[in-house]
Design an enzyme around this catalytic site. Sequence first.
Site, PDB file in Angstrom:
ATOM      1  N   GLY A 192     -41.581  73.689 -62.429  1.00 21.50           N
ATOM      2  CA  GLY A 192     -40.882  72.520 -61.716  1.00 21.50           C
ATOM      3  C   GLY A 192     -40.521  71.499 -62.520  1.00 21.50           C
ATOM      4  O   GLY A 192     -40.916  71.530 -63.657  1.00 21.50           O
ATOM      5  N   CYS A 193     -39.614  70.792 -62.152  1.00 25.53           N
ATOM      6  CA  CYS A 193     -39.033  69.507 -63.115  1.00 25.53           C
ATOM      7  C   CYS A 193     -40.234  68.369 -63.248  1.00 25.53           C
ATOM      8  O   CYS A 193     -40.294  68.230 -64.693  1.00 25.53           O
ATOM      9  CB  CYS A 193     -38.022  68.913 -62.676  1.00 25.53           C
ATOM     10  SG  CYS A 193     -37.978  68.468 -60.820  1.00 25.53           S
ATOM     11  N   TYR A 194     -40.928  68.099 -62.383  1.00 26.92           N
ATOM     12  CA  TYR A 194     -41.996  67.126 -62.474  1.00 26.92           C
ATOM     13  C   TYR A 194     -43.432  67.730 -63.616  1.00 26.92           C
ATOM     14  O   TYR A 194     -43.583  67.128 -64.548  1.00 26.92           O
ATOM     15  CB  TYR A 194     -42.635  66.769 -61.279  1.00 26.92           C
ATOM     16  CG  TYR A 194     -41.853  65.582 -60.630  1.00 26.92           C
ATOM     17  CD1 TYR A 194     -41.650  64.504 -61.231  1.00 26.92           C
ATOM     18  CD2 TYR A 194     -41.278  65.944 -59.222  1.00 26.92           C
ATOM     19  CE1 TYR A 194     -40.861  63.546 -60.391  1.00 26.92           C
ATOM     20  CE2 TYR A 194     -40.626  64.924 -58.604  1.00 26.92           C
ATOM     21  CZ  TYR A 194     -40.263  63.837 -59.136  1.00 26.92           C
ATOM     22  OH  TYR A 194     -39.482  62.867 -58.473  1.00 26.92           O
TER      23      TYR A 194
ATOM     24  N   THR B 102     -42.812  70.132 -65.777  1.00 26.83           N
ATOM     25  CA  THR B 102     -42.269  70.217 -67.047  1.00 26.83           C
ATOM     26  C   THR B 102     -42.415  68.947 -67.699  1.00 26.83           C
ATOM     27  O   THR B 102     -42.953  68.844 -68.722  1.00 26.83           O
ATOM     28  CB  THR B 102     -41.004  70.694 -67.097  1.00 26.83           C
ATOM     29  OG1 THR B 102     -40.762  71.961 -66.496  1.00 26.83           O
ATOM     30  CG2 THR B 102     -40.467  70.860 -68.479  1.00 26.83           C
ATOM     31  N   ALA B 103     -41.987  67.823 -67.241  1.00 29.19           N
ATOM     32  CA  ALA B 103     -41.958  66.475 -68.071  1.00 29.19           C
ATOM     33  C   ALA B 103     -43.390  66.252 -68.054  1.00 29.19           C
ATOM     34  O   ALA B 103     -43.804  65.459 -69.151  1.00 29.19           O
ATOM     35  CB  ALA B 103     -41.150  65.403 -67.237  1.00 29.19           C
TER      36      ALA B 103
END
Lengths: 334, 334, 334, 334
Positions: free
Chosen positions: C131-133, C135-136
């Site tokens: 997911g993007c969250y 990943t960051a």
Amino acid sequence: MTRVHVWGASGYGASEAIAFLAAHPLVELGLLESASLGGEPAGLHFPRLRTLDRSFDFPGAILSAIEADDVVIMGGAHGSAKEFAPKFLEAGARVIDLSDDFRLAPTRAVYGLPERYKAQIAGARFVANPGCYPTATLLAVLPLAQGDNEIAQIIVDAKSGITGAGRTPSVRALYAEVAGDVHAYGLEGHRHEAEIAQELRAAGIDAPLVFTPHVVPLARGMLADAYVMMRSAPDASAVRAAYARFYAGNSFVRLLDEGVSPSVAAVAYTNDAEIAVSVHGNVVRSICAIDNLGKGAATQAVMNMNLMLGFPEECGLDKLGRPSTGAPYGARSG
Amino acid sequence: MTRVHVWGASGYGASEAIAFLAAHPLVELGLLESASLGGEPAGLHFPRLRTLDRSFDFPGAILSAIEADDVVIMGGAHGSAKEFAPKFLEAGARVIDLSDDFRLAPTRAVYGLPERYKAQIAGARFVANPGCYPTATLLAVLPLAQGDNEIAQIIVDAKSGITGAGRTPSVRALYAEVAGDVHAYGLEGHRHEAEIAQELRAAGIDAPLVFTPHVVPLARGMLADAYVMMRSAPDASAVRAAYARFYAGNSFVRLLDEGVSPSVAAVAYTNDAEIAVSVHGNVVRSICAIDNLGKGAATQAVMNMNLMLGFPEECGLDKLGRPSTGAPYGARSG
Amino acid sequence: MTRVHVWGASGYGASEAIAFLAAHPLVELGLLESASLGGEPAGLHFPRLRTLDRSFDFPGAILSAIEADDVVIMGGAHGSAKEFAPKFLEAGARVIDLSDDFRLAPTRAVYGLPERYKAQIAGARFVANPGCYPTATLLAVLPLAQGDNEIAQIIVDAKSGITGAGRTPSVRALYAEVAGDVHAYGLEGHRHEAEIAQELRAAGIDAPLVFTPHVVPLARGMLADAYVMMRSAPDASAVRAAYARFYAGNSFVRLLDEGVSPSVAAVAYTNDAEIAVSVHGNVVRSICAIDNLGKGAATQAVMNMNLMLGFPEECGLDKLGRPSTGAPYGARSG
Amino acid sequence: MTRVHVWGASGYGASEAIAFLAAHPLVELGLLESASLGGEPAGLHFPRLRTLDRSFDFPGAILSAIEADDVVIMGGAHGSAKEFAPKFLEAGARVIDLSDDFRLAPTRAVYGLPERYKAQIAGARFVANPGCYPTATLLAVLPLAQGDNEIAQIIVDAKSGITGAGRTPSVRALYAEVAGDVHAYGLEGHRHEAEIAQELRAAGIDAPLVFTPHVVPLARGMLADAYVMMRSAPDASAVRAAYARFYAGNSFVRLLDEGVSPSVAAVAYTNDAEIAVSVHGNVVRSICAIDNLGKGAATQAVMNMNLMLGFPEECGLDKLGRPSTGAPYGARSG
């Protein structure tokens, strides 16, 4: 590889050109001269250039290093090319000037609108890159020059992203002034009108023009709605055919199907233009979308450079910002 | 105090009306009926209503509680007022309908554009609030009906904030679709054209109309640029005088000085309209800025309500959203 | 060339993947299956795909045409891959799933965070794209797993563009709701917390996590500010060295110089991540910027695909959206 | 009526104050002195002031016209009040300074945070209006000073609209720089930290602070997420009770129900603050939303003025920008 310098490198249009030049397969990025940011890492000031490991060069850098057959793309403020373009030319370089210093007679360079002057650009050493408003307006209107119907009046209602105002700080370009507002400006006349009028006349169109530019809450992008009033009702299919004829073989202009609207988002970061033309009684409505920093400035300059250097016109332009239709890069650009 | 209900209360226009009604000194906020959000706290769904300690009421609430001389402001989707407006009227209520269900002949209510029909609205029990596009367009063009010059063609290029598309979720109204884009829509015809044409004809203007609506990255606001082509060149000062005459005594319309541009930001959250008119050869350019949710919907409804109830027309409108010129509230509205 | 199909092709992440795949020099764009837009021209719905002359394919298209060693990138809604991923795998295809259906034990595919699991991805036939969250967050925090200091508490304050909410229409994703607002959401828990916690634990980090996601007015982009509280004050240069070590040889992660801030704009349309790490007493602050649609979804999927297929990891990623440092395309991608 | 002058009148905070003062029922708008825009119509430069028929006054205007018991709201750049505030005080005026010139010991005026210093403000002739970051941070954290739990660490992650950077043109505040980006700034220290620390210490909170300000694409608005790490896990209901106690009787602070997020849009154009507090193990998360130009500047100044002059604290604040709950204006403020 041909070396391409950028002069006045720290404006929005110039930095956009740098991004495309850095990825161009057939040229080498030369000096990046900036009066205001000499010595500064480009990536600190332009997020888009973060991966470019380069600092801006100091004033005078290009002139002292220039060699014959280099290219200089000039991106400084309007008025500033007057002095330096002749020096670069004298040194044997090719020059593409993004300002309006050499667009108007009597001090004209070749007018760099490839859809109109491709042959002249191909042989040129000095090209005046068109303004973004003239680019969008001329793309929308020029195909009508071939028609038989007499034009009575041209009205152009244009909407521009704020980068058109440049990167020199001004109150009108602040976020808090642009967000939440839409307004016309230059109600009493806009400097681009002369440029538009010159090129319309050169194409044989001499009708009166009402040109109304607007600022809309966009960083980049331009939409020009041209309403061309004819003396009699034109035939819709003849008009569409004229546009198709005019843009045949132009790889960056898309004539849209009926009912499809040109979209600023669809051309962002590209050299593309989208045009929708339709007929409403005596009125031809032709809407053109471009990226004011792309087709309206930097990518048009790269395309002009390609033409001047004898490269394929799409070179360095078809794979940046937006992907195109999937053919491997090498297969397309030679 | 007169009780004012809001039906179809959970749309953008209706919620805006609620905000103004809640602060209106001479009315009492009645029921807030919503088919989709019945039972839900209004402030949870509309930040602007956070301080309003109210939940939406369930379908049927207004009809079962309505009393003679209540007012109902109807904000539901187009088509939905057809059934309920007659019931509210039958119950003795006054009705102001924000939809387009009763704007067009033959099923018309009084057309609620106060600058044109103030006397009729004053005596009305049923008012059809104009659409936002027709409001901006008619304010821009109607003063020309009084002139001697014959109108050959009307072109209207309108830019709208996305709340005009309503609050029912749709892909086209998503943030990621609207931000970064500007495009025309309805290229093959827009439902507001009939409304504009009807009212222009009623004023004696029968010229062909090309109407092009655009979506711009704004939550609220509308700019309509009207280009009216005359058969001969009108006198600029006569045109300006006609506009001044038409808007004399209209407290919410500002005719701007030459060179000043109407600004969507300047009218946001208000019932104000700004108009700039100028003459360019045969073309009269008249630009009008309104808030599509204010003068284009909610505040125009409140103004109509004031007129219908015999209140001062500015009541509840001069102190909200934007301050006006400093006179204490009581001194103006009482 | 390997054929790559996109399943659930009409979401934001999938359409972004299509754009990169269409321009990828070593793969061929296969079917673009969409349950909602089958038969529709892709360019009509996604401006970024305007130049792609393709329509979406109908449900079932991929399954009936799939061949061994094809790749399927699955972009459907969370929950929808559960049924189809096994079928594609059974047909001999490689699968990269953008949803969270296979990210968590016990039904895990290989977790597709290349900076952590490059070797496992290289041999995988089934990868769950993070997911993007996560990943960051993981990029910001994972390098601390190598340190000697004990972590007492992790706080992550994340800001996301609204495309993270998907393209299925919802009120919360409307332009008029997102523009002008910033707010946290999921105050009582967010589904990505389990994914973050799983991967932190796998790296040996077991401290309590407070995770606060926010929506900011961006179409694309994500910034995660991680505040990691240690039991004693770490040495700043040792921390920076740990990050440098962790990201050595990772071509898409940029550790920024002290004082330079990660910028969402600097990574837009790319697979890049920017990280700034600094020490403030007991607190390590690590800020990571990615494009939620790029490194947080589509380009990470393309990078995973490159690894799975044995291509250079940058292939198809270094020249799209944003130019990199000027080497000709061919020279870099093999 | 008391006359209120605005000095440094052409900034964002000052113009916002003018809007509220112009509509304030108990004061008279005095001179609007501006060094940069003297002689210019206010409405030309500030759309929000379009209906205010006033021009900015020239430098020196206030000093030559000031009378005892006038009020001066000073909105100039940081540093500029140092010279003039003493002169206005000497002339017998009351002064409210929006800059940070007099916020810090040893040259402090009364610190104008009404939720903390209402009694002192009531008797003051010279008030230093708090900065927007300190206002949001202190409102989020101060209630914890009453608790028994020892605070180990404070982390504040703040997001601000760009008007906080002022109206003097700068590249960083341009639309094209702010739109599409989110980034932290002042990574090596921000001038507001000293102000926050001073006021936390004054309340007995002496824990280390990590403060990270961010620019988000908003013209106005601020969200401060405070993460306060306690030495042991606090009781959630005790924490909520402490907040309720602290804000009892404060009409502009809304403590939100569990699960409801503070919204920048919900407080825009108002003096309101929204706070959500929750407990996560040892961490108290307290999120505060204000309008940086409202509660963070102009409306807080008007509230301070009300207190200094003995007016009801809500006077002129409850009906502007956003309607409140429907009681007629006169009934509330008089």
